[in-house]
Design a protein around this motif. Structure first.
Motif, short mmCIF file in Angstrom:
data_model
loop_
_atom_site.label_atom_id
_atom_site.label_comp_id
_atom_site.label_asym_id
_atom_site.label_seq_id
_atom_site.Cartn_x
_atom_site.Cartn_y
_atom_site.Cartn_z
N LYS A 57 -2.95 -7.03 -1.43
CA LYS A 57 -2.86 -7.91 -2.59
C LYS A 57 -1.39 -8.17 -2.94
O LYS A 57 -0.50 -7.47 -2.48
N ASP A 58 -1.20 -9.17 -3.78
CA ASP A 58 0.16 -9.51 -4.20
C ASP A 58 0.79 -8.43 -5.05
O ASP A 58 2.01 -8.38 -5.20
N THR A 59 -0.02 -7.58 -5.65
CA THR A 59 0.50 -6.53 -6.53
C THR A 59 0.98 -5.31 -5.76
O THR A 59 1.49 -4.36 -6.38
N THR A 81 4.35 -3.67 1.53
CA THR A 81 3.39 -4.47 2.31
C THR A 81 2.85 -3.73 3.52
O THR A 81 2.01 -4.27 4.23
#
Length: 962
Positions: A285-287, A291
Motif C-alpha cells: 500500500k501507499d502507506t 517498499t
C-alpha cells in the motif's frame, strides 16, 4: 543533490569529504563526555556481574531446565489473568501471556507491599511542616537493582529452556511482533550462540508492487534473502536506540524493548551484547514506510565492548547505522568508525549532540543530528536515507549464513538431538530428489489415493439410511474388502520404510526434532511449486472472468475458449491438491497401511515392524504434543479403525484418563485455529483460505492440582476445517458442510460455534444442522453443549447495539428447532429444549474490537447472555502482518478459556474409550440413527459389549450373504 519531504531536506555533498562527517571527526574533542567515557568491564566487574546473574537465576527459580511439556499444560496459574504478580510467579506469568500471544507479555508489574516509601512514620502538624525540608531530605528508596528487568526475565527463560521450548517461545515472540534474539552471548563465558533452530518455524509474508505487478511472497525467515539494516551505538547516551527503531518501523508497537517501556530499569544483566532481529513486511500500500521486506538488527550495549557481534553484523548488513554523541579522533572507537566510513558499504551516523539536519557527505554516507529535534522529523530523514542507500546497494542478508562465521556456537550443531534429527530428516528428504511434486503422493503414498477414496464412498453409502436388502449390504461389504486387499498389495516405498524405522527409535528427543525438521523441510520442498501453481491458478481465473464478461457479446466466438479455460482451471485445482504434501499425509499413509493389514490380519511385506505397533507410534506423537489427523480432509472421512487403535494405545500409555473434548465449528478463515492456539498455546496451522483440511486433535495435559477441580485429566482439542470453503462449490459444499457440522457437534463435550463479526447469517443454514445434531445425540447417549463466540465485533457497545440481531438469531434457532424436531420425531418447541444446549453461565470481562483491529478496554457487561441456551462474546484475533499496541485483547482469551473450563467442571466427562466398528463419519441430515461418534461416556465393558453385538450382527449378515 537535495531530497526534500515534509519540510525537511537532505543535502548531498558528493565531493565534500573535508566537510560534513569529516568536519565532525576533526571538530570535536569529546569534552562533553562522549564515547571515551565508557570503560570496558574488568575482571572484578565481571565477577560481580556473574554473582548478580546467579542471584537472579535463584530469585526466578530457574536452577533446573524448563521443559516444553511442563509449560504446555493447564494449571491453576494459567487460569488467572493478572497484570501484576509476585516475583516468584514472574516466569509462569510471562510464559502464560506469551503462549496466548498477548502483546503485553513483557509488561508485568511486580506486587509491592507498599506503593510509596514512607519518609517519616510520625506526621508533623501543619504549622511545623516545611516544604523545603520535606522535599530535600533523603529518603529510603529501594534501589532499582532490587527489581527484575523485564528483558532479563525473557532472556533467563530463553537460557533455561530446552530446545523445544526455545523454538516455541521464539515462534510466539514472532507472532506477537517482538524482536527475536539472533546472537546471544553466554553471560559467564561470553561464548556467542546463534539459535538457528528457533527460527525454523517462522514464516513472513509481504506484498510489493513492481512495474504495476503485485508480488506476493511467503518465505521462511531462515532462508529469505532481504536487505538488512544494522543499528549499534558507541558509548552511552540519553536517547534510546531501540525506541528510535520502533518509531522507524511502527510507532504503535514496541517491537524492540527500550528504556521507557514499563518494567525497564538500569539493573539490566542479560541483554548486553545480545543482537535482536525483526522484519518489516510491506503490505503493498501507499502507506508502507518501506517498499521491500527489510531485516532490522539491533546490538544492545556499547558496540565497542562486543567486537565479534559488531564484526559479523557490519559485514552482513546492507546499511550500517551508528548512534553516538560526537566523534573524537582520540576516542578508543575512532578507528572502527573511520574504517566503516572508508568502506564502500552505506553508513548513516546519528549524532545525539548535533542539531544539523540530514546531510549526504559522500556517496552512501550520511549524517543526521538529533539534539533538540522532533523525533518524527528525525525518523523521516532516517527513513529516506535508508531507502536511498538501499536503492544503491545490492547486498542481501540471509539469516542461515550467520552460521558460516567462526567463533560462534550454532545450536543445531552443538545440540546432539537436534543435529542427529536434522541429519535424518535431510537424508529422508534426499529420497524425494528429482521427483515431480504432483506425482509424489501417488508413487510414495499409494494407500491413500483412489483406493482409499473409493472405500470411503462405499462406507458412507453403507451407513446412510436406505432401504437396502441384505444382499446389497453384503455386496458392498465384499467390495470394501476387495479394496482393502488391493491396498494391502501396494508396495511400501523406501520413503515410508525410512520414516517408520526412525519412529521406532528409542530416543524421544531425537524423534521430536526429526519430526519438527521433517515438517519444516517438507514445507520448504513444496512451497516453490505450490507458489507457481497458485500463480497459474490466479492467471487462469482472471482469464475466465474476462471471458465471462465478454461472453454475452461474443458468445459463439468465446464459448469454446471459456470452456477450455474452465477445464484448465479444474486441472490446476487438482494439481494443487496433489502437490500438497506434509507430515499429515505420511501419518495418513501409516493409518491406511494399518487398516489394510488389519483387514487381512497379517503383516505387510516390507514393513519394518509388526503392523500392530503402528498405532503406538502415533500415540507417542500425540503425547509429545503433535496433532493427529482425526478426519481426512481430502476424503471427508474418519479412518475409525486407525483412530480407535491410536486411542486404545493412548489408554494404555496414559492409564484410561478422563478427557474433555473441545471442538470448534465456523466458516472458513474466521480464526478458529488462531483462537485455539491463543487459548491453549498450541500451534495449529493458521493462514488465509482453507488452511486446515479435515480435523486434527491434540492433547493438552491438566496439572495435578487442577484435576480435582475440573474432574478430568486431559483436554482433547479438535481443530476443524472451515465450512463454506471457496474451494468447494455448489451442492458438494452443502453436503460436505452438513457432514462436518454433524461430526463436530457429536464429537465434543463442548463445541465452539465461531462467528466472524456480528451477523451470523452465513452460519444459519449450518445452525439448522447443529440443532438437528443435538437432537440426535440423545439417541446415542451423548450430551454435548455449544457456545457461540463472536470475533471482530465492531464496537465496545456491541452487546447493547446487537440485541435486535441476537433476538432474531434466537428466533431463527427456535424455528430451526421446530423443523428439526419434526424430522427427528422429537418434542421440542425452541432451542432451549435441545438436550444439553444450555451453556450454564454467562461470560464476563471480555473486550471487543473493531474490524480494523482497534481494541477497546475491558468491560464487565460486554459479553451478555443471549438466552439460556447460548452465550455470545466478542474478542479480536490480530493478524500477524499488522501488529498494534491494542492487541491486549489476547489476554481476554484467558478469561474465555477459564469460563469454558469452569462451566463444565463437575459434569460427567467422556472417557477416552473407543467403540469399534462404527461409521467413519455421521451422514447428512437425513442419516439414520446408526451414525454415531466413537468417543462416549460409557464404561469400557459397555463398549466391549456393543462391539461383540455389532460383530455378531456382521456375522449374521455374512451368513445371509453366503
Amino acid at each position: 543533490m537535495v531530497l526534500t519531504g515534509s519540510g525537511v531536506g537532505i543535502t548531498g555533498q558528493e565531493d565534500a569529504e573535508s566537510t560534513g562527517l569529516a568536519t565532525t571527526i576533526n571538530g570535536h574533542a569529546g569534552d562533553h563526555g562522549g564515547p571515551s567515557s565508557g570503560k570496558r568491564p574488568d575482571k572484578c566487574q565481571q565477577q560481580d556481574n556473574s554473582q548478580k546473574i546467579n542471584d537472579l537465576i535463584k530469585r526466578l527459580h530457574l536452577e533446573e531446565k524448563l521443559r516444553a511439556a511442563d509449560v504446555l499444560q493447564l494449571t491453576t496459574h494459567s487460569l488467572e489473568s493478572q497484570e501484576s504478580c509476585a516475583e516468584e510467579d514472574l516466569i509462569q506469568t510471562f510464559l502464560q501471556k506469551l503462549l496466548m500471544m498477548n502483546y503485553r507479555a513483557r509488561y508485568i508489574m511486580l506486587k509491592n507491599e507498599q506503593d510509596f516509601t514512607q519518609q517519616n512514620d510520625n506526621d508533623t502538624s501543619e504549622d511545623e511542616s516545611d516544604v523545603f525540608n520535606d522535599m530535600s531530605s533523603p529518603n529510603k528508596v529501594t534501589s532499582e537493582s532490587d527489581t527484575v528487568h523485564q528483558m532479563d526475565v525473557q532472556m533467563a527463560v530463553f537460557r533455561s529452556a530446552d530446545s523445544i521450548l526455545k523454538q516455541l517461545m521464539v515462534t510466539k515472540l514472532s507472532q506477537c511482533q517482538y524482536a527475536l534474539p539472533l546472537l546471544v552471548p553466554d553471560p559467564f563465558t561470553q561464548e556467542i550462540e546463534f539459535p538457528l533452530w528457533t527460527f525454523r518455524q517462522i514464516n513472513k509474508s509481504w506484498k510489493m508492487n513492481d512495474a504495476n505487478n503485485e508480488i506476493n511472497q511467503i518465505q521462511p525467515v531462515w532462508k529469505a534473502e532481504t536487505p538488512m539494516v544494522f543499528f549499534f551505538r558507541f558509548g552511552s547516551m540519553s536517547l534510546s536506540k531501540s525506541q528510535l527503531m520502533n518509531n522507524l518501523i511502527n510507532e504503535r508497537h514496541n517491537t524492540f524493548f527500550h528504556r521507557n517501556c514499563p518494567g525497564s530499569n538500569k539493573a539490566r544483566l542479560l541483554m548486553d551484547g545480545v543482537v535482536e532481529i525483526a522484519w518489516y513486511c510491506p503490505s503493498g500500500k501507499d502507506t508502507d514506510k518501506f517498499t521491500q521486506c527489510i531485516a532490522f538488527c539491533n546490538l544492545h550495549g556499547d558496540a565497542g565492548d562486543h567486537e565479534k557481534q559488531l564484526q559479523i553484523l557490519t559485514e552482513m548488513a546492507s546499511v550500517n547505522v551508528v548512534i553516538l554523541p560526537r566523534l573524537d579522533r582520540n576516542d578508543k572507537d575512532a578507528m572502527k568508525i573511520q574504517n566503516l566510513y572508508k568502506d564502500k558499504k552505506p553508513l548513516i551516523c546519528l549524532f545525539t549532540e548535533d542539531e544539523s539536519t540530514a546531510t549526504k557527505t559522500k556517496k552512501g554516507k550520511y549524517k543526521i543530528g538529533m539534539k533538540d529535534r522532533n523525533q518524527s522529523d528525525v525518523c523521516k530523514e532516517l527513513r529516506r536515507a535508508i531507502n536511498d542507500c538501499l536503492s544503491e546497494s545490492s547486498s542481501n542478508f540471509r539469516l542461515e549464513d550467520v552460521s558460516k562465521y567462526s567463533g560462534i556456537r550454532v545450536d543445531e550443531e552443538h545440540d546432539n538431538d537436534c543435529r542427529t534429527g536434522k541429519e535424518v530428516a535431510q537424508k529422508m528428504m534426499s529420497l524425494l530428489e528429482k521427483k515431480k511434486l504432483t506425482e509424489i503422493k501417488e508413487s510414495f503414498l499409494p494407500c491413500q489415493g483412489k483406493l482409499w477414496h473409493h472405500w470411503c464412498e462405499k462406507n458412507k453409502e453403507l451407513h446412510r439410511f436406505r432401504n437396502e436388502t441384505e444382499t446389497e449390504i453384503c455386496r458392498k461389504h465384499c467390495e470394501m474388502k476387495k479394496i482393502r486387499h488391493e491396498q494391502y498389495k501396494c508396495n511400501i516405498s523406501e520413503f515410508m520404510k525410512f520414516f517408520i524405522e526412525e519412529m521406532n527409535s528409542k530416543h524421544a528427543n531425537k524423534k521430536i526434532h526429526f519430526l519438527k525438521l521433517l515438517r519444516i523441510l517438507l514445507d520448504e520442498y513444496t512451497s516453490a511449486d505450490l507458489s507457481t501453481l497458485q500463480h497459474k491458478y490466479k492467471n487462469t481465473w482472471t482469464t475466465v472472468l474476462n471471458l465471462k464478461e465478454n461472453n454475452d457479446r461474443l458468445e459463439q466466438h468465446l464459448g469454446i475458449n471459456l470452456r477450455n479455460e474452465r477445464a484448465k482451471l479444474e486441472r490446476i485445482s487438482k494439481e494443487l491438491q496433489a502437490a500438497t504434501f506434509g507430515l499429515e499425509h505420511i501419518l495418513r499413509e501409516i493409518g491406511q497401511i494399518y487398516e489394510s493389514c488389519k483387514s487381512v490380519n497379517k503383516n505387510k511385506e516390507g514393513l519394518p515392524c509388526d503392523f500392530s505397533s503402528l498405532p503406538s507410534l502415533a500415540a507417542e506423537m500425540m503425547i509429545s504434543g503433535f496433532p493427529l489427523e482425526l478426519m481426512d480432509g481430502d476424503a471427508a472421512h474418519v479412518p475409525v479403525v486407525w483412530v480407535t487403535a491410536v486411542l486404545h494405545e493412548l489408554i494404555k500409555k496414559l492409564g484410561d484418563p478422563r478427557v474433555f473434548v473441545l471442538s470448534v465449528l465456523g466458516i472458513q478463515s474466521s480464526g478458529k485455529s488462531t483462537m485455539l492456539n491463543a487459548m491453549f498455546g498450541l500451534q495449529f496451522a493458521v493462514s488465509a483460505g482453507r488452511c486446515t483440511r479435515g480435523a486434527f486433535m491434540q492433547l493438552v495435559r491438566v496439572s495435578d492440582e487442577m484435576k480435582e477441580q475440573l474432574k478430568f485429566d486431559y483436554i482433547l482439542v479438535v481443530d476443524t476445517e472451515g465450512i463454506h470453503a471457496l474451494e468447494l462449490s455448489g451442492r458438494s459444499t452443502r453436503h460436505h458442510d452438513n457432514e462436518l457440522a454433524t461430526f463436530v457437534v457429536g464429537l465434543g463435550n463442548m463445541t465452539l460455534i465461531n462467528i466472524f463479526g456480528e451477523n451470523p447469517a452465513e452460519m444459519q443454514d449450518i445452525l439448522q444442522i447443529v440443532v438437528q445434531a443435538f437432537m440426535r445425540m440423545k439417541k446415542v447417549r451423548l450430551n454435548p453443549c455449544c457456545m457461540f463466540v463472536h470475533q471482530n465485533v465492531s464496537d465496545i457497545t456491541a452487546g447493547e447495539k446487537n440485541m435486535e440481531g441476537r433476538r432474531r438469531l434466537q428466533e431463527s434457532l427456535d424455528e430451526m428447532t421446530k423443523l428439526a424436531a419434526k424430522e427427528e420425531v422429537y418434542d421440542a418447541e425452541c432451542f432451549n429444549d435441545c438436550p444439553n444446549a444450555v451453556s450454564g453461565e454467562g461470560l464476563d470481562g471480555w473486550s471487543s474490537g473493531n474490524r480494523d483491529h482497534v481494541l477497546l478496554g475491558p468491560k464487565s457487561d460486554e459479553l451478555q447472555r443471549c438466552s439460556d441456551s447460548m452465550v455470545t462474546g466478542s474478542f479480536n484475533v490480530k493478524s500477524e502482518e499488522e501488529p498494534r499496541a491494542e492487541r491486549d485483547a489476547r489476554a481476554h482469551l484467558l478469561r474465555f478459556r477459564t469460563t469454558v473450563m469452569k462451566m463444565n467442571s463437575g459434569v460427567e466427562w467422556k472417557c477416552l474409550q473407543p467403540v469399534l466398528g462404527l461409521s467413519g463419519l455421521p451422514g447428512t441430515p437425513c442419516a439414520g440413527s446408526g451414525s454415531r461418534g466413537f468417543l462416549t461416556g460409557r464404561s469400557l465393558d459397555d463398549c466391549r459389549h456393543e462391539e461383540r453385538e455389532e460383530r455378531e450382527e456382521l456375522g449374521r449378515r455374512s451368513t445371509v450373504c453366503l
